[in-house]
Design a protein around this motif. Structure first.
Motif, PDB file in Angstrom:
ATOM      1  N   MET A   1       0.808  -1.208   0.000  1.00 57.40           N
ATOM      2  CA  MET A   1       0.000   0.000   0.000  1.00 57.40           C
ATOM      3  C   MET A   1       0.849   1.270   0.000  1.00 57.40           C
ATOM      4  O   MET A   1       0.322   2.351  -0.183  1.00 57.40           O
ATOM      5  N   ASP A   2       2.144   1.134   0.218  1.00 60.03           N
ATOM      6  CA  ASP A   2       2.999   2.307   0.203  1.00 60.03           C
ATOM      7  C   ASP A   2       3.045   2.955  -1.176  1.00 60.03           C
ATOM      8  O   ASP A   2       3.187   4.167  -1.299  1.00 60.03           O
ATOM      9  N   TYR A   3       2.912   2.125  -2.216  1.00 62.81           N
ATOM     10  CA  TYR A   3       2.962   2.685  -3.567  1.00 62.81           C
ATOM     11  C   TYR A   3       1.753   3.574  -3.843  1.00 62.81           C
ATOM     12  O   TYR A   3       1.850   4.538  -4.598  1.00 62.81           O
ATOM     13  N   VAL A   4       0.613   3.273  -3.244  1.00 63.77           N
ATOM     14  CA  VAL A   4      -0.576   4.104  -3.438  1.00 63.77           C
ATOM     15  C   VAL A   4      -0.355   5.472  -2.795  1.00 63.77           C
ATOM     16  O   VAL A   4      -0.612   6.510  -3.426  1.00 63.77           O
ATOM     17  N   SER A   5       0.156   5.489  -1.573  1.00 59.62           N
ATOM     18  CA  SER A   5       0.389   6.768  -0.911  1.00 59.62           C
ATOM     19  C   SER A   5       1.520   7.544  -1.587  1.00 59.62           C
ATOM     20  O   SER A   5       1.564   8.771  -1.505  1.00 59.62           O
ATOM     21  N   ALA A   6       2.419   6.867  -2.291  1.00 61.27           N
ATOM     22  CA  ALA A   6       3.478   7.550  -3.022  1.00 61.27           C
ATOM     23  C   ALA A   6       2.972   8.128  -4.337  1.00 61.27           C
ATOM     24  O   ALA A   6       3.509   9.121  -4.830  1.00 61.27           O
ATOM     25  N   LEU A   7       1.946   7.525  -4.926  1.00 60.61           N
ATOM     26  CA  LEU A   7       1.434   7.980  -6.225  1.00 60.61           C
ATOM     27  C   LEU A   7       0.334   9.034  -6.115  1.00 60.61           C
ATOM     28  O   LEU A   7       0.119   9.790  -7.062  1.00 60.61           O
ATOM     29  N   VAL A   8      -0.353   9.108  -4.996  1.00 58.13           N
ATOM     30  CA  VAL A   8      -1.486  10.024  -4.876  1.00 58.13           C
ATOM     31  C   VAL A   8      -1.083  11.496  -5.024  1.00 58.13           C
ATOM     32  O   VAL A   8      -1.698  12.211  -5.821  1.00 58.13           O
ATOM     33  N   PRO A   9      -0.067  11.998  -4.324  1.00 60.69           N
ATOM     34  CA  PRO A   9       0.260  13.420  -4.481  1.00 60.69           C
ATOM     35  C   PRO A   9       0.621  13.827  -5.920  1.00 60.69           C
ATOM     36  O   PRO A   9       0.107  14.838  -6.415  1.00 60.69           O
ATOM     37  N   PRO A  10       1.467  13.068  -6.643  1.00 60.05           N
ATOM     38  CA  PRO A  10       1.755  13.473  -8.023  1.00 60.05           C
ATOM     39  C   PRO A  10       0.528  13.425  -8.933  1.00 60.05           C
ATOM     40  O   PRO A  10       0.369  14.279  -9.807  1.00 60.05           O
ATOM     41  N   VAL A  11      -0.333  12.472  -8.715  1.00 65.62           N
ATOM     42  CA  VAL A  11      -1.542  12.371  -9.536  1.00 65.62           C
ATOM     43  C   VAL A  11      -2.460  13.557  -9.259  1.00 65.62           C
ATOM     44  O   VAL A  11      -3.005  14.164 -10.185  1.00 65.62           O
ATOM     45  N   VAL A  12      -2.629  13.912  -8.000  1.00 68.14           N
ATOM     46  CA  VAL A  12      -3.467  15.056  -7.637  1.00 68.14           C
ATOM     47  C   VAL A  12      -2.888  16.343  -8.226  1.00 68.14           C
ATOM     48  O   VAL A  12      -3.617  17.170  -8.784  1.00 68.14           O
ATOM     49  N   MET A  13      -1.569  16.513  -8.131  1.00 66.45           N
ATOM     50  CA  MET A  13      -0.943  17.709  -8.697  1.00 66.45           C
ATOM     51  C   MET A  13      -1.070  17.740 -10.215  1.00 66.45           C
ATOM     52  O   MET A  13      -1.287  18.809 -10.799  1.00 66.45           O
ATOM     53  N   ALA A  14      -0.959  16.594 -10.869  1.00 64.03           N
ATOM     54  CA  ALA A  14      -1.109  16.534 -12.323  1.00 64.03           C
ATOM     55  C   ALA A  14      -2.523  16.917 -12.731  1.00 64.03           C
ATOM     56  O   ALA A  14      -2.724  17.672 -13.693  1.00 64.03           O
ATOM     57  N   ILE A  15      -3.516  16.435 -12.016  1.00 65.37           N
ATOM     58  CA  ILE A  15      -4.914  16.773 -12.327  1.00 65.37           C
ATOM     59  C   ILE A  15      -5.144  18.269 -12.118  1.00 65.37           C
ATOM     60  O   ILE A  15      -5.778  18.929 -12.946  1.00 65.37           O
ATOM     61  N   PHE A  16      -4.614  18.816 -11.043  1.00 63.33           N
ATOM     62  CA  PHE A  16      -4.751  20.252 -10.783  1.00 63.33           C
ATOM     63  C   PHE A  16      -4.077  21.063 -11.884  1.00 63.33           C
ATOM     64  O   PHE A  16      -4.638  22.037 -12.378  1.00 63.33           O
ATOM     65  N   PHE A  17      -2.872  20.665 -12.290  1.00 57.42           N
ATOM     66  CA  PHE A  17      -2.137  21.381 -13.332  1.00 57.42           C
ATOM     67  C   PHE A  17      -2.901  21.336 -14.655  1.00 57.42           C
ATOM     68  O   PHE A  17      -2.997  22.361 -15.353  1.00 57.42           O
ATOM     69  N   ILE A  18      -3.446  20.187 -15.001  1.00 61.69           N
ATOM     70  CA  ILE A  18      -4.240  20.074 -16.229  1.00 61.69           C
ATOM     71  C   ILE A  18      -5.444  20.996 -16.156  1.00 61.69           C
ATOM     72  O   ILE A  18      -5.787  21.675 -17.130  1.00 61.69           O
ATOM     73  N   GLY A  19      -6.097  21.066 -15.003  1.00 59.65           N
ATOM     74  CA  GLY A  19      -7.240  21.969 -14.838  1.00 59.65           C
ATOM     75  C   GLY A  19      -6.845  23.426 -15.003  1.00 59.65           C
ATOM     76  O   GLY A  19      -7.574  24.207 -15.623  1.00 59.65           O
ATOM     77  N   VAL A  20      -5.686  23.806 -14.476  1.00 57.49           N
ATOM     78  CA  VAL A  20      -5.210  25.182 -14.621  1.00 57.49           C
ATOM     79  C   VAL A  20      -4.941  25.502 -16.087  1.00 57.49           C
ATOM     80  O   VAL A  20      -5.337  26.555 -16.595  1.00 57.49           O
ATOM     81  N   VAL A  21      -4.280  24.586 -16.785  1.00 57.01           N
ATOM     82  CA  VAL A  21      -3.972  24.803 -18.203  1.00 57.01           C
ATOM     83  C   VAL A  21      -5.250  24.906 -19.022  1.00 57.01           C
ATOM     84  O   VAL A  21      -5.377  25.794 -19.878  1.00 57.01           O
ATOM     85  N   VAL A  22      -6.206  24.044 -18.767  1.00 59.50           N
ATOM     86  CA  VAL A  22      -7.475  24.089 -19.500  1.00 59.50           C
ATOM     87  C   VAL A  22      -8.186  25.408 -19.239  1.00 59.50           C
ATOM     88  O   VAL A  22      -8.719  26.037 -20.166  1.00 59.50           O
ATOM     89  N   THR A  23      -8.194  25.875 -18.008  1.00 52.75           N
ATOM     90  CA  THR A  23      -8.827  27.150 -17.670  1.00 52.75           C
ATOM     91  C   THR A  23      -8.148  28.309 -18.389  1.00 52.75           C
ATOM     92  O   THR A  23      -8.817  29.197 -18.923  1.00 52.75           O
TER      93      THR A  23
END
Length: 59
Positions: A1-23
């Protein structure tokens, strides 16, 4: 389960960045372009007038 907690922050930041670019892309052009251009022109005119009054040409 450590890999899930390691992947969540980059995925959340990537989604936020994509939203900013789209806006940003959606807000370019169209009816907003004239309003933004007018705001920039007014700010530049104010800055130019302040620069001219602060430093006389003859000095």
């Amino acid at each position: 389960m450590d890999y899930v907690s390691a992947l969540v922050p980059p995925v959340v930041m990537a989604i936020f960045f994509i939203g900013v670019v789209v806006t940003i892309v959606k807000s370019q052009g169209g009816p907003n372009k004239t309003k933004e251009d007018d705001a920039v022109d007014a700010a530049m005119a104010r800055a130019e007038s302040v620069k001219q009054t602060a430093r006389p040409e003859n000095a």
